[in-house]
Design an enzyme around this catalytic site. Structure first.
Site, PDB file in Angstrom:
ATOM      1  N   TYR B 428      51.807  49.226  47.416  1.00 49.43           N
ATOM      2  CA  TYR B 428      52.196  50.067  48.570  1.00 49.43           C
ATOM      3  C   TYR B 428      53.696  50.035  48.882  1.00 49.43           C
ATOM      4  O   TYR B 428      54.424  49.250  48.333  1.00 49.43           O
ATOM      5  CB  TYR B 428      51.289  49.863  49.780  1.00 49.43           C
ATOM      6  CG  TYR B 428      51.257  48.577  50.558  1.00 49.43           C
ATOM      7  CD1 TYR B 428      52.228  47.599  50.497  1.00 49.43           C
ATOM      8  CD2 TYR B 428      50.184  48.372  51.455  1.00 49.43           C
ATOM      9  CE1 TYR B 428      52.156  46.464  51.286  1.00 49.43           C
ATOM     10  CE2 TYR B 428      50.100  47.225  52.233  1.00 49.43           C
ATOM     11  CZ  TYR B 428      51.096  46.278  52.151  1.00 49.43           C
ATOM     12  OH  TYR B 428      51.023  45.169  52.923  1.00 49.43           O
ATOM     13  N   GLU B 429      54.135  50.932  49.727  1.00 49.15           N
ATOM     14  CA  GLU B 429      55.574  51.157  50.011  1.00 49.15           C
ATOM     15  C   GLU B 429      56.369  51.439  48.742  1.00 49.15           C
ATOM     16  O   GLU B 429      57.479  50.938  48.571  1.00 49.15           O
ATOM     17  CB  GLU B 429      56.181  49.952  50.735  1.00 49.15           C
ATOM     18  CG  GLU B 429      55.932  49.883  52.212  1.00 49.15           C
ATOM     19  CD  GLU B 429      56.221  51.186  52.950  1.00 49.15           C
ATOM     20  OE1 GLU B 429      55.336  51.593  53.708  1.00 49.15           O
ATOM     21  OE2 GLU B 429      57.293  51.795  52.771  1.00 49.15           O
ATOM     22  N   GLY B 430      55.798  52.234  47.846  1.00 49.22           N
ATOM     23  CA  GLY B 430      56.464  52.525  46.566  1.00 49.22           C
ATOM     24  C   GLY B 430      56.049  51.485  45.551  1.00 49.22           C
ATOM     25  O   GLY B 430      56.407  50.317  45.687  1.00 49.22           O
TER      26      GLY B 430
END
Lengths: 562, 562
Positions: B428-430
């Protein structure tokens, strides 16, 4: 996602690393082998694979000592046995087909790719068959082997107690002579796979216990056969009192067992008194290989799922693709991960198949010398096959989650289950740390080091196909030096601390050789990119890790954990 | 197992990599910092840590659109807010304490070590505060910031849709101008962390959506503030329709959200139309750092549990120990694993703390030039902090299971939960793959490469303390060469395929420098063995992996996945 049995990859592994052409495989034609693997693959894909998520969501459960397996498992196990799969490698004189370990390894991969939790049950039964066939008296063999071979009864191994895991010297389970040649067993065991369940009409427990007059330590342990139901049909004094709540393999009941709540469970000695560990070790070697195969199986399944997902999922665009979002399989970072997964899986498969082949040679090669040398080679390769294949299973299933992105973290996809299931593999049947110590302290020096020398010689020939002779020679001489350094003082902090990274590097060198050979043998470019990638990327990284671990081992000697 | 807040390690990281002595930290004394970290640690250990297993076993649940968090979470969240922790780094003109990112990172580690699933909620709120503070109009700020800063309301980020994950260009959520300056939002979002729950009286959703007349692709995306309850108290037209069944962080509700079932949810524009992605990116950088900190947090907790277990568990004997079974902490292979865990955890913590420090510098350094350079350095370090810390979190939690042996595979121990929780972090978050592409295609060339040059210069000075000047110089020149090769043609298959291993190697070089510096600064030998081990073992292995990945990248160009 549908499981597609990798029949051609398994056959290729048999023919290359597995030396299917060896004289002692002459009884089995390649057509037969192909037919068996194909049929096993069909059963695995059609019947077992659909059970896997079911077993994860509806785990084996216990109620008043009765263990119920997940829906569908009982019937499928029955059909699987009826089709003769349980007896595949079982002794021919007790109803088995007596097929070689090579075939057992091929099929074991298929069952475990379909559902590791399901396939664990027969894996344990196979171990029990082996121990009984090798060490029990004729009466016990006649009584137990036919039904274990058919699968009507299943087997277990009872080693672990709360205080005795990797180190069995502190076992407390007790055995008492009853005077009639039988024994009374009392004590508790934990982590007993399929210790109780509803798939078989009897469960044959092999239990390590200690006689009152036995010497302390591991030389005072005996092995007993303790059936759930006695030959006269009466219930024996043993029970499962709880199941563990595990990270994975939920379908497989992991039992805490109690023997002798009401005075003592009746047991029969296998082998000689106080020699139980030797009997266990016979069997444990093959079990270790088969755990390695479980690693191959999960890695294969995870890779298949990842390739399928990466073909479907569209995100971002790749320069040389046409406009619009590209399937992520075309993104170089994803492609790299997929190639790495394929290369590691193929390498582990070849390593396991080679080990199986040497085991077969140790039993069936013509001359006693050849059998001895094959046994030594199998002994060297077994810790590599177990530890390497299970390490990469954890890595490959993790990468599979990464490729699936957020979807991989959702249980519905199924790939998270593989990640959870895989995590037991580096632990059970001897932790990978134990395998590394076994390698460094015993296996490297087998036959005065000739076994290692021979293995590396073959490996050099394989590596040279891809890397060229000079580089192949350099790799092999580097790993030989490392191995020599460690095996010179195997009990030193330095050697013990670097043992695991050395194991990994040695496995990479040997498996790299097999990969190159398999690519040379294969039609249509199979394993070609995998071999090049493995030898160019995986192998040097593993070598660097081993070398630097050795340099860093000195730090441990003075390291005081605050 | 009790969580012991690593207060001295966090303070050491602040003082060394975090450059706590910099002029713009002058408002905050070391005593104050210590007091805050100690108090936060106490709350984390005493109040939050006991919730963690509860949340895992009794996940957040949904019933008729109402989401209930696990037992105890609501009350603890309320007390946590009342103690002022939510407003720690919030803007001072809206009720926050305006403390620097350095302190936020220190405290974020503590909350997440105690319970990552719990701590996710305020982490998302912090992101919403940041976006609103930076880009919303004054009315929206006045209306929403005070209650978000106090924690009475919480925030979310709504980016992902089923077809749009890493690549947001294909977003389909729609926005329509209502003529009064507000917008009507319709569409579906998935993977919305704390999208619905019972801990706050209102939830402020930041939603990416597309206006009908917007350009295609990422330049046509706008950001909207869409509250669960409108300013007049009415329910907005949005709902959570299901929760995901995830591998880990069960306590944290991951919501599928629907906007506009009954005509449209009311939303307010943040920033300008079609510039939503820019607003998101402001916030996303800090969020990426904080995800890295979550990695540090889980690695720290896993390491603590492993050390404690290894001290208690006795198996086998070690030559230089007294008779009887030794605690496994004395076995070299276990010691190696523990030292590796400690070294990786400390390295990641320092990397995150350094990133925080440069973020603070980018806002508060005296000259505009210094702020610009600090911003560039923070931009370079952010993908390293995110990807490196989350990779090692997966590895360290896995090693923790290995050290626990069979017990690690049983959920009761708690270490398996850390392993499951950690696996979302590289996604997550890239995803970490996205971080690597960001590094290679943008960050390496910031300020014409001066940013990287400066970072490596500092790193060389640090490494020289442990490795000596010649080796330190050689390491830095090797990584510079690699970085140059990749950044020259960042879109080539070769660069994209080697980006992730390069990121790991660069992170190791930079973090290795910080580790050495921290050991030099520390009292009582803290981080000393860790620094030596990291530079002797981890760093050369990561370098070898990056170099060989580059050599192997060519194979990918012709690799055709059958």
């Amino acid at each position: 996602m549908t499981y597609r049995p990798p029949v051609s990859q398994i056959l290729l592994a048999m023919q290359s690393a597995g030396k299917f052409g060896a004289p002692h495989y002459a009884d089995l034609s390649l057509d037969d082998a192909q037919a068996i693997i194909s049929e096993a693959g069909r059963f695995a894909a059609e019947r077992i694979a659909p059970l896997n998520q079911v077993g994860d969501r509806l785990p084996a459960s216990i109620n008043d000592g009765i263990v119920t397996t997940p829906p569908g498992w009982r019937a499928t196990y029955r059909d699987w046995c009826a089709a003769g799969w349980n007896g595949l490698a079982g002794p021919a004189d007790h109803g088995g087909q007596g097929l070689p370990m090579l075939m057992a390894v091929g099929c074991t991969e298929l069952w475990n790719s379909a559902s590791m939790a399901f396939a664990l049950c027969p894996l344990l039964t196979a171990g029990a068959i082996e121990a009984i066939a090798a060490h029990a008296c004729q009466d016990l063999k006649d009584l137990y082997l036919p039904k274990l071979v058919s699968g009507e009864w299943t087997g277990t191994m009872n080693l672990t107690e709360p205080q005795a895991g990797s180190d069995l010297s502190d076992l407390r389970c007790r055995a008492e002579r009853l005077g009639d040649g039988t024994y009374s067993i009392t004590g508790s065991k934990i982590f007993i796979t399929y210790g109780e369940h509803d798939c078989a009409s009897n469960i044959v427990h092999l239990v390590l216990a200690r006689l009152a007059d036995a010497p302390a330590g591991t030389r005072g342990i005996s092995l007993f056969l303790v059936p759930k139901f006695l030959p006269d049909g009466a219930r024996n004094d043993l029970r499962c009192h709880s199941l563990e709540h595990k990270l994975g393999i939920h379908g497989s009941p992991t039992c805490a067992m109690t023997y002798g709540d009401n005075g003592g469970a009746k047991g029969w000695l296998i082998g000689k008194e106080n020699r139980g560990l030797n009997c266990m070790f016979t069997m444990m070697n093959n079990a270790r290989l088969l755990v390695g195969v479980q690693g191959v199986a999960l890695a294969e399944r995870a890779t298949q799922m990842s390739v399928a997902y990466a073909r479907e999922r569209r995100q971002g665009s790749v320069p040389d693709q046409r406009a619009g979002a590209s399937a992520i399989i075309h993104h170089p970072d994803v492609k790299r991960m997929l190639l790495e997964m394929r290369a590691k899986t193929a390498a582990a498969r070849l390593l396991c198949m080679a080990t199986a082949s040497w085991i077969d040679g140790s039993l069936k090669a013509k001359s006693a010398d050849d059998r001895r040398l094959a046994h030594a080679r199998a002994s060297l390769l077994t810790p590599l096959a177990k530890a390497y294949s299970t390490e990469i299973a954890v890595e490959v299933t993790s990468t599979a989650i990464q490729i699936h992105g957020g979807m991989g973290y959702i249980e519905e996809t199924g790939v998270a289950q593989l990640y959870r299931d895989a995590r037991i593999l580096p632990i059970y049947e001897g932790t990978n740390g134990i395998q590394a110590i076994d390698l460094v302290s015993r296996k490297l020096r087998l036959e005065d080091g000739e076994t290692l020398f021979d293995a590396l010689k073959s490996s050099r020939e394989g590596l040279a196909i891809v890397a060229g002779e000079p580089l192949a020679s350099r790799i092999v001489s580097e790993i030989s030096e490392l191995a020599k350094t460690l095996s010179k003082a195997p009990d030193s902090v330095q050697s013990l601390a670097a043992a695991m990274p050395l194991l990994r590097a040695l496995a990479a060198v040997i498996a790299g050789g097999y990969l190159a050979e398999s690519a040379a043998l294969a039609q249509g470019g199979a394993n070609e990119s995998e071999a090049r990638y493995f030898i160019t990327v995986e192998l040097p990284t593993a070598m660097a890790a081993a070398k630097s671990a050795l340099s860093g081992a000195g730090i441990l000697a003075t390291y005081d954990l605050q």
